[in-house]
Design an enzyme around this catalytic site. Sequence first.
Site, PDB file in Angstrom:
ATOM      1  N   GLU A 102      -7.558  50.821  10.054  1.00 38.82           N
ATOM      2  CA  GLU A 102      -7.298  49.692  10.962  1.00 38.82           C
ATOM      3  C   GLU A 102      -8.112  48.481  10.524  1.00 38.82           C
ATOM      4  O   GLU A 102      -9.182  48.636   9.920  1.00 38.82           O
ATOM      5  CB  GLU A 102      -7.780  50.084  12.368  1.00 38.82           C
ATOM      6  CG  GLU A 102      -6.697  50.563  13.307  1.00 38.82           C
ATOM      7  CD  GLU A 102      -6.032  49.406  14.049  1.00 38.82           C
ATOM      8  OE1 GLU A 102      -5.844  48.325  13.467  1.00 38.82           O
ATOM      9  OE2 GLU A 102      -5.704  49.598  15.232  1.00 38.82           O
ATOM     10  N   ASP A 103      -7.653  47.303  10.866  1.00 44.46           N
ATOM     11  CA  ASP A 103      -8.444  46.098  10.612  1.00 44.46           C
ATOM     12  C   ASP A 103      -9.549  45.953  11.655  1.00 44.46           C
ATOM     13  O   ASP A 103     -10.697  45.680  11.342  1.00 44.46           O
ATOM     14  CB  ASP A 103      -7.559  44.841  10.576  1.00 44.46           C
ATOM     15  CG  ASP A 103      -6.657  44.704  11.802  1.00 44.46           C
ATOM     16  OD1 ASP A 103      -6.649  45.609  12.669  1.00 44.46           O
ATOM     17  OD2 ASP A 103      -5.944  43.691  11.891  1.00 44.46           O
ATOM     18  N   ASP A 112     -10.191  46.674  19.116  1.00 46.90           N
ATOM     19  CA  ASP A 112     -10.544  45.722  20.169  1.00 46.90           C
ATOM     20  C   ASP A 112     -10.459  46.434  21.522  1.00 46.90           C
ATOM     21  O   ASP A 112     -11.425  47.033  21.984  1.00 46.90           O
ATOM     22  CB  ASP A 112      -9.585  44.528  20.049  1.00 46.90           C
ATOM     23  CG  ASP A 112      -9.846  43.438  21.069  1.00 46.90           C
ATOM     24  OD1 ASP A 112     -10.817  43.542  21.826  1.00 46.90           O
ATOM     25  OD2 ASP A 112      -9.058  42.477  21.119  1.00 46.90           O
ATOM     26  N   PHE A 134     -12.690  35.998  18.631  1.00 45.68           N
ATOM     27  CA  PHE A 134     -11.480  36.104  17.825  1.00 45.68           C
ATOM     28  C   PHE A 134     -11.810  35.768  16.369  1.00 45.68           C
ATOM     29  O   PHE A 134     -12.405  34.732  16.085  1.00 45.68           O
ATOM     30  CB  PHE A 134     -10.401  35.166  18.358  1.00 45.68           C
ATOM     31  CG  PHE A 134      -9.079  35.377  17.688  1.00 45.68           C
ATOM     32  CD1 PHE A 134      -8.291  36.469  18.006  1.00 45.68           C
ATOM     33  CD2 PHE A 134      -8.631  34.493  16.722  1.00 45.68           C
ATOM     34  CE1 PHE A 134      -7.075  36.678  17.375  1.00 45.68           C
ATOM     35  CE2 PHE A 134      -7.411  34.688  16.091  1.00 45.68           C
ATOM     36  CZ  PHE A 134      -6.633  35.786  16.420  1.00 45.68           C
ATOM     37  N   ARG A 182      -4.415  35.390   6.729  1.00 42.52           N
ATOM     38  CA  ARG A 182      -4.554  36.725   6.126  1.00 42.52           C
ATOM     39  C   ARG A 182      -5.059  36.661   4.685  1.00 42.52           C
ATOM     40  O   ARG A 182      -5.684  37.588   4.194  1.00 42.52           O
ATOM     41  CB  ARG A 182      -3.211  37.459   6.126  1.00 42.52           C
ATOM     42  CG  ARG A 182      -2.664  37.763   7.521  1.00 42.52           C
ATOM     43  CD  ARG A 182      -1.542  38.788   7.415  1.00 42.52           C
ATOM     44  NE  ARG A 182      -0.709  38.841   8.600  1.00 42.52           N
ATOM     45  CZ  ARG A 182      -1.026  39.501   9.717  1.00 42.52           C
ATOM     46  NH1 ARG A 182      -2.172  40.148   9.800  1.00 42.52           N
ATOM     47  NH2 ARG A 182      -0.201  39.513  10.744  1.00 42.52           N
TER      48      ARG A 182
HETATM   49  P1  5GP Z   1      -6.469  46.784  20.174  1.00 39.10           P
HETATM   50  O1  5GP Z   1      -5.180  47.536  20.258  1.00 39.10           O
HETATM   51  O2  5GP Z   1      -7.675  47.648  19.856  1.00 39.10           O
HETATM   52  O3  5GP Z   1      -6.696  45.900  21.362  1.00 39.10           O
HETATM   53  O4  5GP Z   1      -6.351  45.730  19.023  1.00 39.10           O
HETATM   54  C1  5GP Z   1      -6.078  46.080  17.768  1.00 39.10           C
HETATM   55  C2  5GP Z   1      -5.257  45.024  17.075  1.00 39.10           C
HETATM   56  O5  5GP Z   1      -5.342  43.749  17.694  1.00 39.10           O
HETATM   57  C3  5GP Z   1      -5.797  44.836  15.693  1.00 39.10           C
HETATM   58  O6  5GP Z   1      -5.192  45.723  14.791  1.00 39.10           O
HETATM   59  C4  5GP Z   1      -5.478  43.390  15.402  1.00 39.10           C
HETATM   60  O7  5GP Z   1      -4.188  43.283  14.858  1.00 39.10           O
HETATM   61  C5  5GP Z   1      -5.505  42.719  16.754  1.00 39.10           C
HETATM   62  N1  5GP Z   1      -6.811  42.068  16.989  1.00 39.10           N
HETATM   63  C6  5GP Z   1      -7.797  42.446  17.814  1.00 39.10           C
HETATM   64  N2  5GP Z   1      -8.847  41.593  17.777  1.00 39.10           N
HETATM   65  C7  5GP Z   1      -8.501  40.634  16.892  1.00 39.10           C
HETATM   66  C8  5GP Z   1      -9.172  39.464  16.392  1.00 39.10           C
HETATM   67  O8  5GP Z   1     -10.317  39.114  16.732  1.00 39.10           O
HETATM   68  N3  5GP Z   1      -8.493  38.741  15.455  1.00 39.10           N
HETATM   69  C9  5GP Z   1      -7.233  39.064  15.031  1.00 39.10           C
HETATM   70  N4  5GP Z   1      -6.677  38.270  14.122  1.00 39.10           N
HETATM   71  N5  5GP Z   1      -6.582  40.153  15.481  1.00 39.10           N
HETATM   72  C10 5GP Z   1      -7.213  40.928  16.392  1.00 39.10           C
END
Ligand code: 5GP
Length: 175
Positions: free
Chosen positions: A100-101, A104, A153, A166
């Site tokens: 995963e990147d 959150d 963010f 990206r």
């Molecule tokens: P989650 O499902 O844990 O809330 O979020 C995961 C996804 O939300 C990540 O794979 C990413 O694509 C997006 N995401 C969460 N935080 C950020 C952020 O600070 N910047 C960006 N660009 N994407 C985020």
Amino acid sequence: MVKLHDKYFESYIGSFDLQLRVKELGAQINDEYANQELYLLIVLSGAFRFAADLSAQLHQNTEIGFIKLHSYSGTESTGLVTAQLPPSEDIRGKHVLIVEDIVDTGTTIEYLMGLEGIQAAKSVKIASLLFKPEADKKDFPVHYIGFEIPNLFVVGYGLDYNGLGRNLNDIYQLK
Ligand code: 5GP
């Protein structure tokens, strides 16, 4: 400083530190999966840079599959996860490492861990370049974390703001 659409972002984690940390994670994964084949399940699109660099550090035989998910709109999590592609390979009985990147809210991880194919794997671990502990609302363990960051963010090194950013080699945070 970079401008993407209407917002300004300032440099936060430089490419040197990113590459160093990815090497450390690769070494840790090599140790822990020594002599075991690995299936990297790369979560598109944000993890593509991290996954490419991480996979280059791995010594064991490694299969690679992709899943495309989306849970973000602009700079706010919508809380919704939709899969645009199922994993194309059969991962049954394999050691799966989800790449995963960023973790959150944990919604994405929760969704992935609930997939039937994932449950059939021999083992499942998660590697995430970034982790926002303040925002993590689910309780799935993330085994390999590049950097813990505050609830801000970020863009760059695979992560986007409405499609842009990206390609940046550093991670930038919203100013
Ligand atoms: P989650 O499902 O844990 O809330 O979020 C995961 C996804 O939300 C990540 O794979 C990413 O694509 C997006 N995401 C969460 N935080 C950020 C952020 O600070 N910047 C960006 N660009 N994407 C985020």
